[in-house]
Structures are given as structure tokens and as C-alpha cells.
Write an enzyme that holds these catalytic residues in place. Structure first.
Site, short mmCIF file in Angstrom:
data_model
loop_
_atom_site.label_atom_id
_atom_site.label_comp_id
_atom_site.label_asym_id
_atom_site.label_seq_id
_atom_site.Cartn_x
_atom_site.Cartn_y
_atom_site.Cartn_z
N GLY A 150 0.82 -1.20 0.00
CA GLY A 150 0.00 0.00 0.00
C GLY A 150 0.86 1.26 0.00
O GLY A 150 2.06 1.22 0.24
N CYS A 151 0.21 2.38 -0.26
CA CYS A 151 0.94 3.65 -0.38
C CYS A 151 1.47 4.14 0.97
O CYS A 151 2.67 4.38 1.11
CB CYS A 151 0.05 4.70 -1.04
SG CYS A 151 -1.59 4.89 -0.29
N TYR A 152 0.60 4.28 1.95
CA TYR A 152 1.05 4.70 3.27
C TYR A 152 2.09 3.72 3.85
O TYR A 152 3.11 4.16 4.41
CB TYR A 152 -0.13 4.81 4.24
CG TYR A 152 -1.00 6.03 4.09
CD1 TYR A 152 -0.47 7.32 4.07
CD2 TYR A 152 -2.39 5.90 4.04
CE1 TYR A 152 -1.29 8.43 3.97
CE2 TYR A 152 -3.21 7.01 3.94
CZ TYR A 152 -2.66 8.28 3.90
OH TYR A 152 -3.48 9.38 3.81
#
Length: 357
Positions: A152-154
């Protein structure tokens, strides 16, 4: 030549994969599939790609996925949570490879996914068998594999910002706080009130207050991996506070990471620690304390940029880490993983400077 296809054609991430792959010398697009825009040219939904691709969006059906898998070396997929297993089973049965850009197969213990995503997983063995591949953390596990979970991005910005100090063993458990902000492309392309210009412009807010964001356990699983804990025993993982916010900008993530250490450092020492740790990583840039990183520095790229510092008064590591949420946080890392599993240099097609200003 790598023949690749994308499922989830009309979304921002597919558009970014295709934009980045224009520069890839060994990539050839086979098909794009979706339940929306069927029969349209891909450039109808991604006008910036007009003149680069002429594929028509195919309906997301079992027959079309099976035929696509037969023609493709790699299929990248981003569909709603809980829907990946059905399509992945078809792709794998045809001998192709799949990179899931969503969250369905990111957790080794399926119960973690079921708890945080509020659904029963349709193929628990798949999520256990998949390789969660953040190359700067565990690339050796992914080489030559066919079932890849893209991070995921975070979690990407947070994990890479924490990793060097976690490896020293000096981070005190259960003291990590991550204050995160993302541009609103992170919420996808589907229209919503909170993504209207009149709602987001000149505005700033937290969301998923109270520790409920789904990227929390993913970051905790990564910390467990880095610190040598059993990924099948989430009860042994250390807890974090993860709090995201919505930025009034289109792209970009900044996370400010706080962690108490059992040893004091100077700013220069943590800078040298991080710089040395990532010295062979082409996509990681480390800056000294007098150069706080900016989201624009990673705009449209697969780079992660960070400024590690230390507050000796409170004995806390403070790291600012930035990425492009649909670049390194999604499409760029998917291409990096495609290169990795196909035996190409990870940088192939991805060494481009950011758009600035």
C-alpha cells in the site's frame, strides 16, 4: 519482451502504469479489462495517453481474463477488496503471473485481513502463499515468483522511513506514531462529495480517526518482518498509532514518523545511518536535516525521499518520508515488482525525474 495486461483499466493506477510503461523498453501492453467503459478506447478514460495506446477496454469476464492470461507474462490487477482471488486463480491456472495492487493478499495471516476488511476471504491459502514484495525490504523473496502482493501507499512511505532504525534494534516497542497525509487520488477515481474541488480546496482534515485505518496492520506486519517476528502471530507484533489526513492536492504522500529510541543520536548520525543503509537503493533518496523533503520531489515517480532527524530532548527519531501515492505507492512499485519477478533490473523504465515545480 514482457507482455503485460491491466485489470481495472479506468482507474488512476492503471492510467499511471500505462504512463510509466511508455518508457519501458521491454514492455508491451496486451489487454486492459474493466466492468466500466467496456468497448471504449483506453484513451477515452485516460486522454493523456492518446497516441500511445490503442487498446479497447474488454469486459471483465472469466473468458476474457483466461484469454488475456494466456497472452500475458504478467497481469496487474486493482479491483474492489475481496474480488481478487477469483481472477488470480484464473491467471495462475493459465501459467501467468499476477501482481495485486490492492490489499486482498497482503497478509500472511488471513484473519488479520478479515478483521480489518470486514469480510470472509474467499481463498485463505492464496493470501498465505502470496509474496508481499516491497523490494527495498525483501526483494529476495519475490524473485521468480508468480503471485505478488504490491504494498500500500502509506505502508511504503512509512516502512521505508522506519526500516534503517528498526534494523539497529534501538526503537522502543509500541512507541511508533505515524502522522500521514495524502492527496485525494489516494481515494480512487469514483466520484464522492469529499473529493469535490469545493470541499477539498483550502481545506485539511483527518480521517479514520481512532486507529481504524486499514493500512495500520500492514505497517505493523512490516515492522514485525523487519524485527524478526512471526508473521503468523499478530498478537506478538508491536502496535503503532497511524493517523492519516487528506491533503488539498492531487498527488503525494508525506508521513512524519516518531519513534522513541533507547539510545540518543545526532542529526548527522541518523543521516549517515540512513544514507549508508540505502546507498545501493536507486529509488531511495536521503536528505540531511536542513533539507526537509517535499511531496513535489517525488511527483510522478517511483522514488521515496526522506529526511531522518533526532530530537535528543525527547529521545525520539523523527523522519519525514514522501512518495507519490500512485507512483511508488502503487503503479511504480508494481512495475518495479514486475521487473523483479521477470529478471530485469528493477530500474528498467522507471528512472525518470519528477515533474517540478
Amino acid at each position: 519482451m514482457i507482455h503485460y495486461s491491466c485489470i481495472g483499466a479506468t482507474g488512476y493506477v492503471c492510467g499511471e502504469v500505462l504512463r510509466m510503461m511508455v518508457n519501458h523498453p521491454d514492455g508491451e501492453l496486451v489487454n486492459v479489462l474493466d466492468t466500466y467503459g467496456v468497448g471504449d478506447a483506453i484513451s477515452t478514460h485516460h486522454p493523456a495517453l492518446r497516441g500511445f495506446y490503442d487498446q479497447t477496454i474488454l469486459d471483465l469476464t472469466e473468458e476474457n481474463v483466461r484469454e488475456t492470461a494466456r497472452k500475458s507474462d504478467v497481469v496487474m490487477i486493482q479491483v474492489p477488496s475481496g474480488a481478487v482471488a477469483k481472477w488470480a486463480e484464473i491467471v495462475l491456472a493459465e501459467g501467468s503471473r499476477i501482481i495485486d495492487i490492492g490489499a486482498d493478499i497482503r497478509f500472511r495471516d488471513v484473519k488479520v485481513w478479515e478483521k480489518w476488511y470486514g469480510d470472509k476471504h474467499t481463498n485463505p491459502q492464496m493470501t498465505h502463499d502470496a509474496i508481499y514484495s516491497m523490494p527495498e525490504m525483501n526483494r529476495e523473496l519475490a524473485k521468480g515468483k508468480k503471485l505478488i502482493a504490491n504494498p500500500g501507499c502509506y505502508p511504503t512511505a512509512s516502512t521505508l522511513g522506519l526500516q534503517p532504525m528498526l534494523k539497529t534494534g534501538h526503537v522502543v516497542e509500541n512507541t511508533i506514531v505515524i502522522d500521514a497525509k495524502s492527496g485525494y487520488t489516494g481515494a480512487g477515481r469514483r466520484p464522492a462529495l469529499n473529493k469535490l474541488l469545493t470541499e477539498v480546496e483550502n481545506n485539511f482534515c483527518a480521517y479514520a480517526l481512532g486507529g481504524g485505518h486499514r493500512h495500520t496492520p500492514e505497517i505493523e506486519q512490516n515492522i514485525a518482518y523487519i524485527t524478526g517476528k512471526d508473521l503468523m502471530k499478530p498478537e506478538t507484533w508491536q502496535y503503532i498509532n497511524f493517523q492519516p489526513h487528506l491533503l488539498p492536492q492531487v498527488r503525494g504522500i508525506e508521513v512524519t514518523i516518531y519513534a522513541t529510541c533507547d539510545k540518543d543520536f545526532t542529526n548527522e548520525e541518523v543521516y549517515e545511518l540512513y544514507k549508508d543503509f540505502y546507498k545501493d537503493e536507486p529509488f531511495v533518496k536521503v536528505f540531511p536535516s536542513n533539507m526537509p523533503v517535499q511531496t513535489k520531489w517525488a511527483y510522478g515517480t517511483n522514488f521515496v525521499e526522506m529526511t531522518p532527524t533526532f530530537d535528543s530532548r525527547t529521545h525520539r527519531l523523527i523522519v519525514s518520508s514522501v512518495i507519490d501515492n500512485i507512483g511508488k505507492g502503487a503503479a511504480g512499485q508494481a512495475i518495479q515488482n514486475m521487473n523483479l519477478i521477470m529478471g530485469l533490473p528493477e530500474t528498467t523504465g522507471l528512472m525518470m525525474p519528477p515533474m517540478y515545480p
